[in-house]
Design an enzyme around this catalytic site. Structure first.
Site: not given
Length: 357
Positions: A23-25, A98, A174, A177, A179, A291
């Site tokens: 998941p990426m905002t 998510q 979630h 991070n 939250y 990486g």
């Protein structure tokens, strides 16, 4: 030998490979927190992932922490997401929503009039959030009452039902991070002395309550959970994360959830291995040492450290990442300047291998 390119059964949901899109905002939702046609294009481009986990979606109005993030708490939002899930499924993909409640992260200018950010305790996070009015310091949140905590748990369950109604194959909670769920887990942000705080067992209570409510609403086989032990993001302080996370992993394992998604921040591999043992089910791993090209992460499936490996920025810039990983590259470089907000630039315009000049 099992490889990341082999299929896997995720609690009854078949995945074409063991490569997940983390998941990426992206902060590109339309007015009213709606997914758009561009949202659908973005996820369809990445449908070759074994599992797509969407950007964080707020389960309630007060759960929003950033500008232009999508929701799953209104009929219009459900209908908008249905266009996305239908398109992803038509492309052969599997997609989980998510559910992310930002808690104390955010600012009242991002919320409707009269609402303020909430948290387990009246402790402000360090730092600022970007808004249309410029950067704003995080505020001291409203401390949730017992009744408000239970209502928030219900919000997660309702949003999970909305996700299924919108065509998602499942949801990921979630708990990472910095939250809201993570804020309850961490002693630095959870200063409560009631049943929702104090001991590690009490600090995991909110996380377990949310997972239990969601699993009861849509089924444990469609419920995943993400954690990032010791991650200082958004001002969270966890000097000794092992006690609460091992307790949490055991509780989540007892619920029979579809997977536990561990985000490694720093060298916590020993704890990751312990959490996998305590959880007892499928482990999705976003490794610390991903990486630049990902071969090390693929080896984590081969050696049995993880069942599925998740990639973030590498998937953002490479819509056909599984094919690139199998071929050994080459890889597009993600443009950080276009991570959040904007148009198709840095969102849907990264070329696939077949589109390279």
């Amino acid at each position: 030998m099992t490889t990341a390119f082999d299929s896997i059964d995720l609690s009854g949901t078949p995945l074409r490979n063991r490569i997940a899109m983390a998941p990426m905002t992206r902060s590109r939702a339309g007015e009213g927190g709606l997914a758009t046609d561009l949202t659908a294009e973005y996820y369809v481009q990445r449908a070759s992932a074994g599992l797509i986990v969407t950007e964080g979606i707020q389960p309630s109005v007060v759960g929003q922490g950033y500008p232009d993030t999508p929701g799953l708490h209104s009929a219009d939002q459900i209908a908008a997401w249905r266009k996305v899930t239908d398109a992803v499924h038509a492309a052969g993909g599997t997609i989980f929503a998510q559910l992310m409640h930002a808690g104390r992260v955010g600012h009242p200018v991002l919320l409707p009039d009269g609402l303020i950010n909430v948290g387990p305790s009246p402790v402000a996070a360090d730092g600022q959030v970007y808004t249309a009015e410029g950067p704003k310091d995080f505020i001291t949140p409203h401390e949730l009452t017992d009744a408000e905590i239970r209502a928030t748990v219900a919000d997660f369950a309702t949003a999970a039902r909305n996700a299924v109604d919108a065509g998602f194959d499942g949801v990921e909670l979630h708990g990472a991070n910095g939250y809201l769920i993570h804020q309850f887990l961490a002693p630095g942000s959870n200063r409560r002395t009631d049943a929702w705080g104090g001991s590690p067992e009490n600090r995991v209570r909110f996380a377990v309550a949310v997972a239990s409510a969601v699993a009861e609403e849509i089924g444990a086989s469609r419920t995943g959970f993400r954690v990032s032990p010791g991650n200082p993001a958004n001002g969270v302080s966890e000097p000794d994360p092992e006690p609460e996370y091992t307790a949490l992993a055991k509780e989540l394992g007892a619920l029979g959830l579809a997977y536990l998604h561990v985000v490694e921040v720093g060298d916590i591999r020993d704890l990751t291995v312990r959490l996998r043992q305590d959880f007892g089910g499928t482990l999705v791993l976003n490794p610390h040492s991903e990486g630049p090209t990902g071969p090390d992460a693929l080896a984590l499936v081969e050696d049995g450290t993880a069942d599925i490996v998740a990639f973030g920025a590498l998937f953002l810039a490479n819509p056909d990442l599984p094919a690139r990983l199998k071929a050994g590259g080459p890889y597009n470089t993600p443009d950080r300047a276009t991570y959040y907000g904007g148009t198709e630039k840095g969102y849907t315009d990264y070329p696939s291998l077949t589109q390279r000049p």
